[in-house]
Design a protein around this motif. Structure first.
Motif, PDB file in Angstrom:
ATOM      1  N   GLN A   1      34.162  84.380  86.287  1.00 56.88           N
ATOM      2  CA  GLN A   1      33.428  84.102  87.370  1.00 56.88           C
ATOM      3  C   GLN A   1      31.869  84.438  86.953  1.00 56.88           C
ATOM      4  O   GLN A   1      31.597  85.440  86.114  1.00 56.88           O
ATOM      5  N   GLU A   2      30.780  83.555  87.090  1.00 61.36           N
ATOM      6  CA  GLU A   2      29.645  83.907  86.632  1.00 61.36           C
ATOM      7  C   GLU A   2      28.754  85.104  86.972  1.00 61.36           C
ATOM      8  O   GLU A   2      28.665  85.670  85.960  1.00 61.36           O
ATOM      9  N   SER A   3      29.107  85.600  87.963  1.00 62.24           N
ATOM     10  CA  SER A   3      28.730  86.834  88.632  1.00 62.24           C
ATOM     11  C   SER A   3      29.344  88.067  87.895  1.00 62.24           C
ATOM     12  O   SER A   3      29.062  89.222  87.976  1.00 62.24           O
ATOM     13  N   GLU A   4      30.473  87.794  87.112  1.00 66.90           N
ATOM     14  CA  GLU A   4      31.441  88.632  86.370  1.00 66.90           C
ATOM     15  C   GLU A   4      31.206  89.058  84.963  1.00 66.90           C
ATOM     16  O   GLU A   4      31.677  89.444  84.188  1.00 66.90           O
ATOM     17  N   GLU A   5      30.208  87.896  84.542  1.00 66.65           N
ATOM     18  CA  GLU A   5      30.163  87.661  82.848  1.00 66.65           C
ATOM     19  C   GLU A   5      29.778  89.006  82.343  1.00 66.65           C
ATOM     20  O   GLU A   5      30.154  89.221  81.040  1.00 66.65           O
ATOM     21  N   ASP A   6      29.119  89.755  82.787  1.00 70.76           N
ATOM     22  CA  ASP A   6      28.343  90.980  82.176  1.00 70.76           C
ATOM     23  C   ASP A   6      29.541  92.169  81.851  1.00 70.76           C
ATOM     24  O   ASP A   6      29.441  93.004  81.179  1.00 70.76           O
TER      25      ASP A   6
ATOM     26  N   ILE B   1      30.984  79.154  86.946  1.00 72.63           N
ATOM     27  CA  ILE B   1      32.039  79.667  86.012  1.00 72.63           C
ATOM     28  C   ILE B   1      31.415  79.838  84.477  1.00 72.63           C
ATOM     29  O   ILE B   1      30.640  78.715  84.285  1.00 72.63           O
ATOM     30  N   VAL B   2      31.667  80.514  83.673  1.00 72.45           N
ATOM     31  CA  VAL B   2      31.137  80.935  82.493  1.00 72.45           C
ATOM     32  C   VAL B   2      32.121  80.549  81.503  1.00 72.45           C
ATOM     33  O   VAL B   2      33.386  81.220  81.717  1.00 72.45           O
ATOM     34  N   MET B   3      32.109  79.872  80.456  1.00 73.39           N
ATOM     35  CA  MET B   3      33.279  79.643  79.465  1.00 73.39           C
ATOM     36  C   MET B   3      32.785  80.344  78.244  1.00 73.39           C
ATOM     37  O   MET B   3      31.829  80.147  77.724  1.00 73.39           O
TER      38      MET B   3
ATOM     39  N   TRP C   1      32.394  91.253  80.668  1.00 72.74           N
ATOM     40  CA  TRP C   1      33.280  90.662  79.589  1.00 72.74           C
ATOM     41  C   TRP C   1      32.498  90.642  78.377  1.00 72.74           C
ATOM     42  O   TRP C   1      31.528  90.293  78.263  1.00 72.74           O
ATOM     43  N   PRO C   2      33.230  90.843  77.242  1.00 71.73           N
ATOM     44  CA  PRO C   2      32.480  90.819  75.707  1.00 71.73           C
ATOM     45  C   PRO C   2      32.094  89.164  75.577  1.00 71.73           C
ATOM     46  O   PRO C   2      32.719  88.188  76.167  1.00 71.73           O
ATOM     47  N   LEU C   3      31.228  89.103  74.528  1.00 71.04           N
ATOM     48  CA  LEU C   3      30.520  87.741  74.179  1.00 71.04           C
ATOM     49  C   LEU C   3      31.600  87.089  73.505  1.00 71.04           C
ATOM     50  O   LEU C   3      31.565  85.754  73.436  1.00 71.04           O
ATOM     51  N   GLU C   4      32.652  87.636  72.835  1.00 72.80           N
ATOM     52  CA  GLU C   4      33.771  87.226  71.787  1.00 72.80           C
ATOM     53  C   GLU C   4      34.851  87.602  72.311  1.00 72.80           C
ATOM     54  O   GLU C   4      35.317  88.670  71.650  1.00 72.80           O
ATOM     55  N   PRO C   5      35.486  87.255  73.367  1.00 78.03           N
ATOM     56  CA  PRO C   5      36.613  87.749  74.002  1.00 78.03           C
ATOM     57  C   PRO C   5      37.848  87.357  72.910  1.00 78.03           C
ATOM     58  O   PRO C   5      37.933  86.549  72.451  1.00 78.03           O
ATOM     59  N   THR C   6      38.809  88.526  73.301  1.00 81.25           N
ATOM     60  CA  THR C   6      40.104  88.393  72.461  1.00 81.25           C
ATOM     61  C   THR C   6      41.235  88.594  73.593  1.00 81.25           C
ATOM     62  O   THR C   6      40.908  88.760  74.692  1.00 81.25           O
TER      63      THR C   6
END
Length: 302
Positions: free
Chosen positions: A171-176, A255-257, A178-183
């Motif tokens: 979710q876009e409002s939750e992007e902060d 949504i952010v991918m 999450w890491p920029l390069e998730p695993t």
């Protein structure tokens, strides 16, 4: 009933209005040409030509018969070409099953390349989850399927057709958060929307195996069979989801991918070994090699 050879003789004479020129055009001598015309008139039951030493012309019956005779010859020629095209797989029908994820990127490319190779082949496209595609292949309801690697019987064979990255949908409002390069480890303990073990079994098994291998235990809040429903739930803040890169073409506001640092996922093309549809043979010969098929054929497993 008259024969096509008799029609060819009549049409040649009707167009040339000269027996010698018509005979030369047909690569034959004049006497057999005259015999063919007489046989045709006998079958039709009326004179079609008036001829003497000075001229050849069509009778009223001949004028009516001429366009129909020419049309019959065209139809016969077209039927011959159609049969030859069908035998080569250049004409006919090909039924393709595809998953919703492949419908966003892979399927359009498959259809485009097939149209280039065989524009006369008509397509029947069926959106089906991978498990249902295997059932449809076994039942002969589709000729080939675009699906995730899936357990199948020895009558089926699969070839790798594409690989793609996994994308983390958040979710876009939750992007902060999450890491920029998730695993995969980024999902440990987080609300997660998982694939259905029934409708989307291949993806469910693949992710489950990867989570186990990585020691990751996400907080699974829903099991969903279709990608667009997953993304709708992500946008609603229900949880994060992992989707194939091709499905990321679905543009959902809010949504952010982010590309996941993980091994890619595979899409295979599967077909029955005993399917003798010439259009399928053309696909395997002329279309499939253009995709990611460097891997050896994937043998079916029980």
């Amino acid at each position: 009933m008259f024969e096509l050879s008799q029609l060819r003789c009549f049409v040649a004479v009707a167009e040339e209005l000269h027996f010698s020129r018509a005979a030369e055009r047909l690569n034959m001598t004049q006497p057999p040409l005259s015999r063919q015309i007489r046989l045709l008139e006998h079958h039709v039951g009326v004179p079609l030509l008036e001829r003497n030493s000075r001229l050849v012309r069509l009778t009223a019956a001949g004028k009516a018969f001429f366009p129909e005779a020419a049309r019959i010859l065209r139809i016969a020629e077209e039927a011959t070409f159609a049969a030859r095209r069908a035998a080569k797989g250049e004409q006919g029908n090909l039924a393709i099953g595809f998953t919703s994820a492949s419908g966003y990127s892979l399927l359009p490319e498959v259809v485009r390349r097939l149209r280039e190779c065989a524009p006369r082949v008509s397509l029947t496209l069926k959106e089906l989850v991978s498990t249902t595609q295997v059932q449809a292949l076994n039942a002969g309801e589709i000729d080939l399927g675009l699906l995730r690697p899936h357990p199948m019987n020895a009558e089926l064979e699969s070839r790798l057709i594409a690989t793609e990255s996994l994308m983390l949908a958040i979710q876009e409002s939750e992007e902060d958060r999450w890491p920029l390069e998730p695993t995969l480890e980024s999902l440990h303990g987080k609300p997660f929307i998982m694939y259905s073990p029934y409708e989307a079994r291949p993806f469910y098994l693949m992710l489950t195996e990867r989570f186990v291998r990585a020691g990751v235990v996400p907080d699974i809040v829903e099991h969903i069979g279709q990608v667009h429903t997953m993304l709708a739930l992500v946008r609603a803040g229900v949880g994060a989801a992992l989707i194939a890169e091709g499905a990321a073409r679905l543009k959902f506001d809010g949504i952010v991918m982010r590309r996941l640092s993980s091994e890619p996922v595979e899409m295979v093309c599967t077909y029955r070994r005993d399917n003798d549809n010439p259009a399928l043979q053309l696909f395997k010969r002329d279309v499939l090699p253009g995709f990611d098929t460097e891997a050896s054929p994937r043998r079916s497993i029980d």
